[in-house]
Enzyme design. Structure first.
Site, short mmCIF file in Angstrom:
data_model
loop_
_atom_site.label_atom_id
_atom_site.label_comp_id
_atom_site.label_asym_id
_atom_site.label_seq_id
_atom_site.Cartn_x
_atom_site.Cartn_y
_atom_site.Cartn_z
N HIS A 45 0.88 -1.15 0.08
CA HIS A 45 -0.11 0.09 -0.01
C HIS A 45 0.87 1.17 -0.02
O HIS A 45 0.53 2.24 0.76
CB HIS A 45 -0.94 0.18 0.99
CG HIS A 45 -1.90 -0.94 1.18
ND1 HIS A 45 -3.25 -0.67 0.35
CD2 HIS A 45 -2.01 -2.50 1.48
CE1 HIS A 45 -3.96 -1.88 0.63
NE2 HIS A 45 -3.37 -2.68 1.05
N ASP B 297 -1.03 -4.85 5.93
CA ASP B 297 -1.95 -5.79 5.44
C ASP B 297 -1.41 -6.06 3.73
O ASP B 297 -0.86 -5.24 3.21
CB ASP B 297 -3.35 -5.33 5.66
CG ASP B 297 -3.40 -4.06 5.02
OD1 ASP B 297 -2.30 -3.04 5.03
OD2 ASP B 297 -4.36 -3.74 4.21
N GLU B 298 -2.09 -7.15 3.34
CA GLU B 298 -1.97 -7.58 2.07
C GLU B 298 -0.84 -7.01 1.35
O GLU B 298 -0.80 -6.14 0.35
CB GLU B 298 -3.17 -6.39 1.13
CG GLU B 298 -4.49 -6.93 1.85
CD GLU B 298 -5.64 -5.97 1.01
OE1 GLU B 298 -6.61 -6.55 0.60
OE2 GLU B 298 -5.46 -4.70 1.00
N VAL B 299 0.16 -7.62 1.67
CA VAL B 299 1.64 -7.49 0.88
C VAL B 299 1.66 -8.46 -0.25
O VAL B 299 1.58 -9.75 -0.30
CB VAL B 299 2.67 -7.84 1.79
CG1 VAL B 299 4.00 -7.75 1.26
CG2 VAL B 299 2.68 -7.04 3.14
N GLU C 177 -2.89 -9.81 9.29
CA GLU C 177 -1.78 -10.67 8.61
C GLU C 177 -0.37 -10.54 9.24
O GLU C 177 0.29 -11.64 9.05
CB GLU C 177 -1.58 -10.08 7.35
CG GLU C 177 -2.52 -10.30 6.27
CD GLU C 177 -3.40 -9.02 6.17
OE1 GLU C 177 -3.97 -8.38 7.16
OE2 GLU C 177 -4.12 -8.64 5.18
#
Ligand SMILES: *[C@@H]1O[C@H](CO)[C@@H](O)[C@H](O)[C@H]1NC(C)=O
Ligand SMILES: *[C@@H]1O[C@H](CO)[C@@H](O)[C@H](O)[C@H]1NC(C)=O
Ligand SMILES: *[C@@H]1O[C@H](CO)[C@@H](O)[C@H](O)[C@H]1NC(C)=O
EC number: 3.2.1.52
Length: 588
Positions: A322, A382-384, A435
């Site tokens: 992000h 998050d969301e890597v 995460e």
């Protein structure tokens, strides 16, 4: 009792409005009858609770029809209180209040000094909420009060340190006791934070009698929040949110007893935070370097506006994913992605193998820890996406050296652990998305894990796992208010309980609260407030009131009035269902 039918509908032409109005005409008959039966009730809003209507919800190109439970047309015995206090007793004895003689004052015994700006500010705010902005009639006089008139609310801070000049924290005492009786009402609170909540509660007790005169009943309230962390996440990266919109929402948060503004300030799309240390970040990464940034003065204003309402401001600087917008103003911060043996020209997450990355983070978070006074920062995590890391030969080499094999979660952990060490040296605690926990990163015992993924069963498992590991946790999964659907979705938000998972009492205690999230892909200043309120109010009651406050009928009746009160205060909170407010929103 719910009946659910599913039918496929054509992709482009759902006609919910027509369908809905046919079914709801039944409700209209009920409405007319109720008006006759209840003429003495001034709160017209209540009359508009229909006995039964079909709600429609779209999921992809399916339409789910649900017969909603009966909503009875009945005033709550708790009036329009929202969120419901822990203990309330309201009698039928009522007093009048007039703008000429009513005052909110410090009690003689109060430990707050008369120069406590936080309280003086709040007295003025709540005087105006009670009486409207209409001018006082005539000068302020010590006119003798008539019988049956309430002339004073005395605010008594009972502990030696009122914390007037302090910042709220996760351990702040927010409790208060309120008694409304002759000759005056008394609001007792150990700290200013409880007094702020008590003032809001007092303003919610005041109603208009059939002649339009302000009235309040004899009342005893003893109140405190069920959870210490009651947050709203706003996203100022997908769209820039003007400061005025942010302040209006802080005000609305206070009205709903929320106490944390989680400011998801930057993301892939833009970097509006103007950093003194790295001004090129917003210079290059904001949508516009002058008009779409938050200056140090703006940030200060948001923090102080929040403080005066008992609201903490927790910024989120999400890394290593992000971060596309960071890369524009900070060369070499992001990982170059490869296409075969050549750099492709695009960039991935923060580059975890360069020392310069950690030098940058050290300086950056040193600034953040000084600018934001709260004891916590949110570090995202998050969301890597690992594809870019996988494509880069330098990263592959580093992975081999470190013995990470092909497990890129280990590389993520390597980065996060170094980041956490850096932030620890700034004396801040941290909140991270789930995460980071799921990937087994070593965390300090006081880390707060923010749960946001999965369906009900999955998030309840996650809450169980996180607390079984001894970490404190926050829940957001059921409260992604950016997800919208047709019908009264507030009911689903209202029913979710963050302590409903399999675990011991000790585990349940590690749940410190939750946050309603309004992600910004489809939200800017034009629609933020009505999309958030009153749906977030459902979350507010869940996080403040006792666990057994679950009567959806009573909630509907109180929330309808609470929503009209927000409208009357100038907040464009959207309707729950067909109804009207005594004073409608007039826009500009
Ligand atoms: C307040 O008192 C009036 C009568 O004076 C009564 O009709 C009303 O129900 C009371 N309100 C609440 C919330 O109990
Ligand atoms: C990065 O820092 C480590 C530890 O301080 C040092 O051993 C290493 O040589 C540095 N790498 C580069 C490329 O400067
Ligand atoms: C949580 O615990 C369950 C049961 O022990 C396990 O099956 C699951 O994989 C765990 N989930 C995570 C994210 O650790």
């Amino acid at each position: 009792m719910k009946k659910k039918r599913r039918r496929k509908i054509s992709y482009d032409a759902p006609q919910p409005t027509q369908y809905n109005s046919a079914v709801c005409s039944l409700g209209l008959v009920t409405l007319l009858l109720s008006v006759n039966m209840m003429t003495s009730l001034k709160f017209a809003v209540l009359l508009l609770a229909f006995s039964s209507c079909l709600g429609l919800q779209y999921r992809d190109n399916y339409i789910i029809e649900e017969e909603e439970e009966k909503l009875t047309v009945e005033a709550s015995k708790y009036g329009s209180l929202w969120p419901l206090p822990q203990k309330v007793q309201i009698s039928e004895v009522s007093f009048k209040l007039t703008s000429i003689s009513f005052k909110i004052v410090d009690a003689k015994e109060s430990s707050a000094s008369p120069s406590c700006g936080l309280l003086q500010d709040a007295y003025r705010r709540y005087y105006e909420y009670v009486f409207g902005t209409a001018k006082r009639q005539g000068p302020y006089t010590n006119r003798r009060a008539g019988p049956g008139e309430l002339t004073e609310l005395q605010v008594w801070i009972t502990s030696p340190d009122a914390e007037c000049d302090g910042y709220p924290s996760v351990t702040s005492d927010e409790s208060y006791e309120l008694t409304v009786d002759q000759p005056f009402a008394v609001l007792k609170a150990p700290k200013v934070w409880g007094a702020l909540h008590g003032l809001e509660t007092f303003s919610q007790l005041v109603y208009e009698d059939e002649y339009g005169a302000k009235s309040v009943n004899t009342t005893t309230i003893s109140d405190f929040p069920r959870f210490a962390h009651r947050g709203i996440l706003l996203d100022s990266s997908r769209h820039f949110l003007p400061i005025k919109v942010i302040l209006a929402n802080l005000e609305t948060m206070a009205i709903n007893k929320f106490n944390v503004f989680h400011w998801h300030i930057v993301d892939d799309q833009s970097f509006p935070y103007l950093s003194r240390t790295f001004p090129q970040l917003s210079q290059q990464g904001a949508y516009h370097p002058y008009t779409h940034v938050y200056t140090p003065a703006d940030v200060k204003m948001v923090i102080e506006f929040g403080r005066l309402r008992g609201i903490r401001v927790i910024p989120e600087f999400d890394t290593p994913g992000h971060t596309q917008s960071w890369g524009k103003g900070q060369p070499d911060l992001l990982t170059p992605c490869y296409s075969g043996s050549q750099p492709s020209g695009s960039f991935g997450p923060v580059n975890p193998i360069l020392n310069t990355t950690y030098d940058f983070m050290t300086q950056f978070f040193k600034e953040i820890s000084a600018v934001f006074p709260d004891a916590y920062v949110h570090l995202g995590g998050d969301e890597v996406d690992f594809t870019c890391w996988k494509s880069n030969p330098d990263i592959q080499k580093f992975m081999k050296q470190q013995g990470f094999e092909e497990d890129y979660r280990k590389l993520e952990s390597f980065y996060i652990q170094r980041l956490l060490d850096i932030v620890t040296t700034t004396q801040k605690g941290y909140i991270i998305w789930q995460e980071v926990f799921d990937n087994g990163v070593k965390l300090k015992p006081d880390t707060i894990i923010h749960v946001w993924k999965g369906n009900q069963q999955q998030y309840q498992n996650e809450m169980a796992n996180v607390t079984a590991s001894g970490y404190q946790t926050l829940l957001s999964t059921p409260w992604y208010l950016n997800r919208i659907s047709y019908g009264q979705d507030w009911r689903g938000h209202y029913k979710a309980d963050p302590q409903d998972f399999k675990g011991t009492e000790e585990q349940k205690k590690l749940v410190i609260g939750g946050e309603a999230c309004l992600w910004g892909e489809y939200v800017d200043g034009t629609n933020l407030t009505p999309r958030l309120w009153p749906r977030a109010s459902a979350v507010a009651e869940r996080l403040w009131s006792a666990k057994d406050v679950t009567d959806i009928n009573d909630a509907y009746n109180r929330l309808s009035m609470h929503r009209c009160r927000m409208v009357e205060r100038g907040i464009p909170a959207e309707p729950l269902f067909s109804s009207y407010c005594p004073r409608e929103y007039k826009g500009f």
